[in-house]
Design a protein around this motif. Structure first.
Motif, PDB file in Angstrom:
ATOM      1  N   PHE A 107     -82.780 -70.361 -71.532  1.00  0.00           N
ATOM      2  CA  PHE A 107     -81.972 -71.505 -71.936  1.00  0.00           C
ATOM      3  C   PHE A 107     -81.585 -72.351 -70.722  1.00  0.00           C
ATOM      4  CE2 PHE A 107     -80.207 -70.886 -76.410  1.00  0.00           C
ATOM      5  CZ  PHE A 107     -81.254 -70.069 -76.804  1.00  0.00           C
ATOM      6  N   ALA A 108     -81.173 -71.696 -69.644  1.00  0.00           N
ATOM      7  CA  ALA A 108     -80.716 -72.428 -68.465  1.00  0.00           C
ATOM      8  C   ALA A 108     -81.863 -73.173 -67.787  1.00  0.00           C
ATOM      9  CB  ALA A 108     -80.053 -71.459 -67.483  1.00  0.00           C
ATOM     10  N   MET A 109     -83.040 -72.601 -67.761  1.00  0.00           N
ATOM     11  CA  MET A 109     -84.173 -73.285 -67.134  1.00  0.00           C
ATOM     12  C   MET A 109     -84.570 -74.535 -67.917  1.00  0.00           C
ATOM     13  SD  MET A 109     -86.569 -70.098 -65.804  1.00  0.00           S
ATOM     14  CE  MET A 109     -87.760 -71.185 -65.015  1.00  0.00           C
ATOM     15  N   VAL A 110     -84.562 -74.442 -69.209  1.00  0.00           N
ATOM     16  CA  VAL A 110     -84.872 -75.622 -70.034  1.00  0.00           C
ATOM     17  C   VAL A 110     -83.807 -76.695 -69.837  1.00  0.00           C
ATOM     18  CG1 VAL A 110     -85.112 -76.474 -72.394  1.00  0.00           C
ATOM     19  CG2 VAL A 110     -86.169 -74.296 -71.732  1.00  0.00           C
ATOM     20  N   ALA A 111     -82.534 -76.277 -69.870  1.00  0.00           N
ATOM     21  CA  ALA A 111     -81.451 -77.247 -69.664  1.00  0.00           C
ATOM     22  C   ALA A 111     -81.512 -77.840 -68.263  1.00  0.00           C
ATOM     23  CB  ALA A 111     -80.098 -76.565 -69.889  1.00  0.00           C
ATOM     24  N   GLY A 112     -81.841 -77.016 -67.271  1.00  0.00           N
ATOM     25  CA  GLY A 112     -81.937 -77.519 -65.907  1.00  0.00           C
ATOM     26  C   GLY A 112     -83.031 -78.552 -65.748  1.00  0.00           C
ATOM     27  N   ALA A 113     -84.181 -78.311 -66.358  1.00  0.00           N
ATOM     28  CA  ALA A 113     -85.271 -79.283 -66.283  1.00  0.00           C
ATOM     29  C   ALA A 113     -84.861 -80.616 -66.891  1.00  0.00           C
ATOM     30  CB  ALA A 113     -86.503 -78.722 -66.991  1.00  0.00           C
ATOM     31  N   LEU A 114     -84.185 -80.578 -68.018  1.00  0.00           N
ATOM     32  CA  LEU A 114     -83.755 -81.816 -68.676  1.00  0.00           C
ATOM     33  C   LEU A 114     -82.684 -82.529 -67.851  1.00  0.00           C
ATOM     34  CD1 LEU A 114     -83.565 -80.560 -72.375  1.00  0.00           C
ATOM     35  CD2 LEU A 114     -85.318 -82.022 -71.367  1.00  0.00           C
ATOM     36  N   CYS A 115     -81.734 -81.782 -67.317  1.00  0.00           N
ATOM     37  CA  CYS A 115     -80.651 -82.405 -66.549  1.00  0.00           C
ATOM     38  C   CYS A 115     -81.156 -83.026 -65.254  1.00  0.00           C
ATOM     39  CB  CYS A 115     -79.563 -81.368 -66.245  1.00  0.00           C
ATOM     40  SG  CYS A 115     -78.595 -80.847 -67.677  1.00  0.00           S
ATOM     41  N   MET A 116     -81.999 -82.329 -64.533  1.00  0.00           N
ATOM     42  CA  MET A 116     -82.509 -82.872 -63.278  1.00  0.00           C
ATOM     43  C   MET A 116     -83.412 -84.075 -63.520  1.00  0.00           C
ATOM     44  SD  MET A 116     -81.252 -81.401 -60.623  1.00  0.00           S
ATOM     45  CE  MET A 116     -82.397 -81.765 -59.295  1.00  0.00           C
ATOM     46  N   GLN A 117     -84.109 -84.088 -64.635  1.00  0.00           N
ATOM     47  CA  GLN A 117     -85.014 -85.205 -64.929  1.00  0.00           C
ATOM     48  C   GLN A 117     -84.253 -86.441 -65.383  1.00  0.00           C
ATOM     49  OE1 GLN A 117     -88.392 -85.081 -64.504  1.00  0.00           O
ATOM     50  NE2 GLN A 117     -88.518 -87.264 -65.011  1.00  0.00           N
ATOM     51  N   PHE A 118     -83.170 -86.280 -66.133  1.00  0.00           N
ATOM     52  CA  PHE A 118     -82.518 -87.423 -66.773  1.00  0.00           C
ATOM     53  C   PHE A 118     -81.100 -87.717 -66.285  1.00  0.00           C
ATOM     54  CE2 PHE A 118     -85.597 -85.821 -69.956  1.00  0.00           C
ATOM     55  CZ  PHE A 118     -86.396 -86.957 -70.067  1.00  0.00           C
ATOM     56  N   LEU A 119     -80.431 -86.782 -65.629  1.00  0.00           N
ATOM     57  CA  LEU A 119     -79.046 -87.000 -65.227  1.00  0.00           C
ATOM     58  C   LEU A 119     -78.868 -87.196 -63.723  1.00  0.00           C
ATOM     59  CD1 LEU A 119     -77.077 -84.446 -67.476  1.00  0.00           C
ATOM     60  CD2 LEU A 119     -77.642 -86.839 -67.938  1.00  0.00           C
ATOM     61  N   VAL A 120     -79.598 -86.447 -62.919  1.00  0.00           N
ATOM     62  CA  VAL A 120     -79.412 -86.465 -61.473  1.00  0.00           C
ATOM     63  C   VAL A 120     -80.395 -87.438 -60.834  1.00  0.00           C
ATOM     64  CG1 VAL A 120     -79.427 -85.082 -59.368  1.00  0.00           C
ATOM     65  CG2 VAL A 120     -78.586 -84.099 -61.506  1.00  0.00           C
ATOM     66  N   ASP A 121     -79.897 -88.318 -59.995  1.00  0.00           N
ATOM     67  CA  ASP A 121     -80.744 -89.301 -59.324  1.00  0.00           C
ATOM     68  C   ASP A 121     -81.761 -88.603 -58.419  1.00  0.00           C
ATOM     69  OD1 ASP A 121     -79.260 -91.212 -60.574  1.00  0.00           O
ATOM     70  OD2 ASP A 121     -78.113 -91.801 -58.803  1.00  0.00           O
ATOM     71  N   ASP A 122     -83.024 -89.065 -58.520  1.00  0.00           N
ATOM     72  CA  ASP A 122     -84.127 -88.548 -57.705  1.00  0.00           C
ATOM     73  C   ASP A 122     -84.467 -87.099 -58.019  1.00  0.00           C
ATOM     74  OD1 ASP A 122     -84.220 -91.028 -56.321  1.00  0.00           O
ATOM     75  OD2 ASP A 122     -82.674 -90.332 -54.932  1.00  0.00           O
ATOM     76  N   GLY A 123     -83.973 -86.582 -59.119  1.00  0.00           N
ATOM     77  CA  GLY A 123     -84.281 -85.208 -59.493  1.00  0.00           C
ATOM     78  C   GLY A 123     -85.590 -85.108 -60.243  1.00  0.00           C
ATOM     79  N   ALA A 124     -86.189 -83.929 -60.234  1.00  0.00           N
ATOM     80  CA  ALA A 124     -87.454 -83.684 -60.926  1.00  0.00           C
ATOM     81  C   ALA A 124     -87.306 -82.465 -61.828  1.00  0.00           C
ATOM     82  CB  ALA A 124     -88.582 -83.463 -59.921  1.00  0.00           C
ATOM     83  N   TRP A 125     -88.107 -82.426 -62.866  1.00  0.00           N
ATOM     84  CA  TRP A 125     -87.969 -81.365 -63.857  1.00  0.00           C
ATOM     85  C   TRP A 125     -88.239 -79.989 -63.264  1.00  0.00           C
ATOM     86  CZ3 TRP A 125     -92.029 -78.139 -64.801  1.00  0.00           C
ATOM     87  CH2 TRP A 125     -93.294 -78.589 -64.392  1.00  0.00           C
ATOM     88  N   TRP A 126     -89.224 -79.896 -62.316  1.00  0.00           N
ATOM     89  CA  TRP A 126     -89.535 -78.590 -61.748  1.00  0.00           C
ATOM     90  C   TRP A 126     -88.376 -78.068 -60.895  1.00  0.00           C
ATOM     91  CZ3 TRP A 126     -89.479 -77.974 -56.529  1.00  0.00           C
ATOM     92  CH2 TRP A 126     -89.607 -79.118 -55.729  1.00  0.00           C
ATOM     93  N   GLN A 127     -87.629 -78.990 -60.286  1.00  0.00           N
ATOM     94  CA  GLN A 127     -86.437 -78.585 -59.552  1.00  0.00           C
ATOM     95  C   GLN A 127     -85.395 -78.016 -60.504  1.00  0.00           C
ATOM     96  OE1 GLN A 127     -85.495 -82.360 -57.789  1.00  0.00           O
ATOM     97  NE2 GLN A 127     -86.817 -82.034 -55.995  1.00  0.00           N
ATOM     98  N   GLY A 128     -85.325 -78.610 -61.690  1.00  0.00           N
ATOM     99  CA  GLY A 128     -84.383 -78.119 -62.689  1.00  0.00           C
ATOM    100  C   GLY A 128     -84.706 -76.714 -63.158  1.00  0.00           C
ATOM    101  N   LEU A 129     -85.998 -76.362 -63.199  1.00  0.00           N
ATOM    102  CA  LEU A 129     -86.366 -74.999 -63.567  1.00  0.00           C
ATOM    103  C   LEU A 129     -85.790 -73.993 -62.572  1.00  0.00           C
ATOM    104  CD1 LEU A 129     -90.117 -75.458 -64.608  1.00  0.00           C
ATOM    105  CD2 LEU A 129     -88.134 -75.238 -66.115  1.00  0.00           C
ATOM    106  N   LEU A 130     -85.933 -74.286 -61.289  1.00  0.00           N
ATOM    107  CA  LEU A 130     -85.381 -73.404 -60.263  1.00  0.00           C
ATOM    108  C   LEU A 130     -83.852 -73.412 -60.293  1.00  0.00           C
ATOM    109  CD1 LEU A 130     -87.777 -74.253 -57.293  1.00  0.00           C
ATOM    110  CD2 LEU A 130     -87.899 -72.313 -58.871  1.00  0.00           C
ATOM    111  N   LEU A 131     -83.295 -74.594 -60.528  1.00  0.00           N
ATOM    112  CA  LEU A 131     -81.833 -74.695 -60.603  1.00  0.00           C
ATOM    113  C   LEU A 131     -81.293 -73.867 -61.761  1.00  0.00           C
ATOM    114  CD1 LEU A 131     -79.439 -76.227 -59.269  1.00  0.00           C
ATOM    115  CD2 LEU A 131     -79.696 -77.933 -61.072  1.00  0.00           C
ATOM    116  N   GLY A 132     -81.954 -73.949 -62.910  1.00  0.00           N
ATOM    117  CA  GLY A 132     -81.521 -73.168 -64.066  1.00  0.00           C
ATOM    118  C   GLY A 132     -81.654 -71.678 -63.835  1.00  0.00           C
TER     119      GLY A 132
END
Length: 322
Positions: free
Chosen positions: A236-261
C-alpha cells in the motif's frame, strides 16, 4: 460410614439440586441457561461463522482520525507557522503522557518542565534554523534535564536523567524532522506525503493482516501483527508513494516514490513495534486516553515519529531540501 466409598457423581442430580457444574468443559461456575443434554459437536450448517472484531471502537477511531486530519490539513495549507505550533503541541502532550506513565509504572521521574519547554523549542529551532538549530536545541534540552534534576535528592538521578534524555530523542527530536520537511518551497506537500504514507502503511497492515494474517511477525512484542500485514503495509505504501511523488512533490518521480513508500512502511512498522515494547515493559495497553478509539497522542505518534527522518532524508536525496 468410615471406609465406605463415596457415591458416584451424578450430573443429573447435581443439576436438579441447582448446583452449577464446573470442570474443564465449562468456562466458569456462574449459573447459566440449561444446556442441552447432548450438545452438537459442531455448529449448525446454516449458522454463519463468527467474524473477527477489531479491538477498538471503530466509529470513534474514524471520527477522531477525520477530525485530526482536518486540523492538520487546515493548519498545513493556511499558515506554516500554525502547523509548527500543532507539532509543538503534540510533542508537549506526548512528553507528558510518556513521563506520566514512566512515573506511574516504574517510579521514573523524568523532569517534564525542561522536556516540554525544550521539546517545543526544538521544533521551532528546526523550522527556523534547520538541522543545526535542531541539534543545538536538542543538546541544550538534554543539558537542562541534567541540571533540573539536580534540584532533587540524588537517589535515582542516573535513572531519571537517562529516561529524560531518551524522551528528548524519542519525541521532540524525531518530530523536528516534520518541521524540516515543511521548510522546503513545497513543504506542505512533502508533509502531506509523509502523513499519507504513514497512514496508508498502517491501514494496509491492518486490512491485510485482519483478512489474511496467519503468521505472526513479532509475537512476543505485538501478537496482533503478522507477516502478511507487513506485506500489505509495504504494498500500500509503495503505491501511495509512487502517486504522491509523481503528482504532489515538485520534481519527484514515481520510482522514487516506490523507494519512499518502502522506507516509510518499514520505519512505521518498527516504530509501532518499538512503542509496543515500551508499553509491554510498562504493563499498559495505551499511553493515554485523550483520543477516543486511539488511546493517547503517543499511540498515534508511534509510527509517525520514526518515519519522519526517513522521509526527510529520502526527500533530500531525491529532490533536495529547498
Amino acid at each position: 460410614m468410615p471406609g465406605r466409598p463415596p457415591p458416584p457423581h451424578d450430573e443429573t442430580s447435581g443439576r436438579a439440586a441447582g448446583r452449577p457444574l464446573s470442570g474443564p468443559l465449562f468456562r466458569d461456575e456462574t449459573q447459566q441457561e440449561p444446556m442441552p443434554p447432548h450438545p452438537a459437536p459442531h455448529p449448525a450448517p446454516d449458522q454463519p461463522p463468527q467474524k473477527k472484531r477489531a479491538g477498538r471502537d471503530l466509529r470513534a477511531a474514524i471520527g477522531v482520525g477525520v477530525g485530526l486530519g482536518a486540523v492538520v490539513v487546515a493548519s498545513l495549507f493556511v499558515v506554516k507557522a500554525v502547523f509548527v505550533g500543532v507539532i509543538a503541541a503534540a510533542v508537549v502532550v506526548g512528553l507528558w503522557e510518556l513521563t506520566s506513565r514512566l512515573d506511574e509504572k516504574k517510579g521514573i521521574k523524568a523532569p517534564i518542565v525542561p522536556l516540554a519547554v525544550g521539546g517545543a523549542m526544538m521544533v521551532v529551532a528546526g523550522y527556523v534554523w534547520g538541522t543545526q538549530g535542531a541539534w543545538l536545541a536538542m543538546a541544550l534540552t538534554a543539558l537542562a534535564v541534567l541540571v533540573w534534576r539536580m534540584t532533587q535528592p540524588p537517589d535515582g538521578y542516573l535513572r531519571d536523567v537517562t529516561a529524560g534524555v531518551f524522551a528528548v530523542f524519542y519525541v521532540p527530536f524525531l518530530a523536528t524532522f516534520v518541521a524540516l520537511l515543511l521548510t522546503a518551497h513545497d513543504g506542505p506537500w512533502r508533509v502531506l506525503t509523509f502523513i499519507i504514507l504513514t497512514v496508508i502503511s498502517d491501514t494496509g497492515a491492518y486490512a491485510v493482516g485482519w483478512r489474511f494474517g496467519t503468521h505472526k511477525l513479532a509475537p512476543r512484542i505485538s501478537p496482533g501483527k503478522t507477516r502478511e500485514g507487513l506485506v500489505g503495509a509495504v504494498t500500500f505504501a509503495m503505491v501511495a508513494g509512487a502517486l504522491c511523488m509523481q503528482f504532489l512533490v515538485d520534481d519527484g518521480a514515481w520510482w522514487q516514490g516506490l523507494l519512499l513508500g518502502l522506507g516509510a512502511a518499514v520505519s512505521a512498522t518498527l516504530g509501532d513495534l518499538g512503542e509496543s515494547m515500551i508499553k509491554r515493559d510498562l504493563g499498559i495497553k495505551d499511553m493515554g486516553t485523550l483520543l477516543p478509539g486511539h488511546g493517547g497522542i503517543m499511540d498515534r505518534l508511534d509510527s509517525l515519529l520514526p518515519t519522519a527522518p526517513v522521509v526527510w532524508l529520502l526527500m533530500v536525496l531525491f529532490v533536495g531540501s529547498h
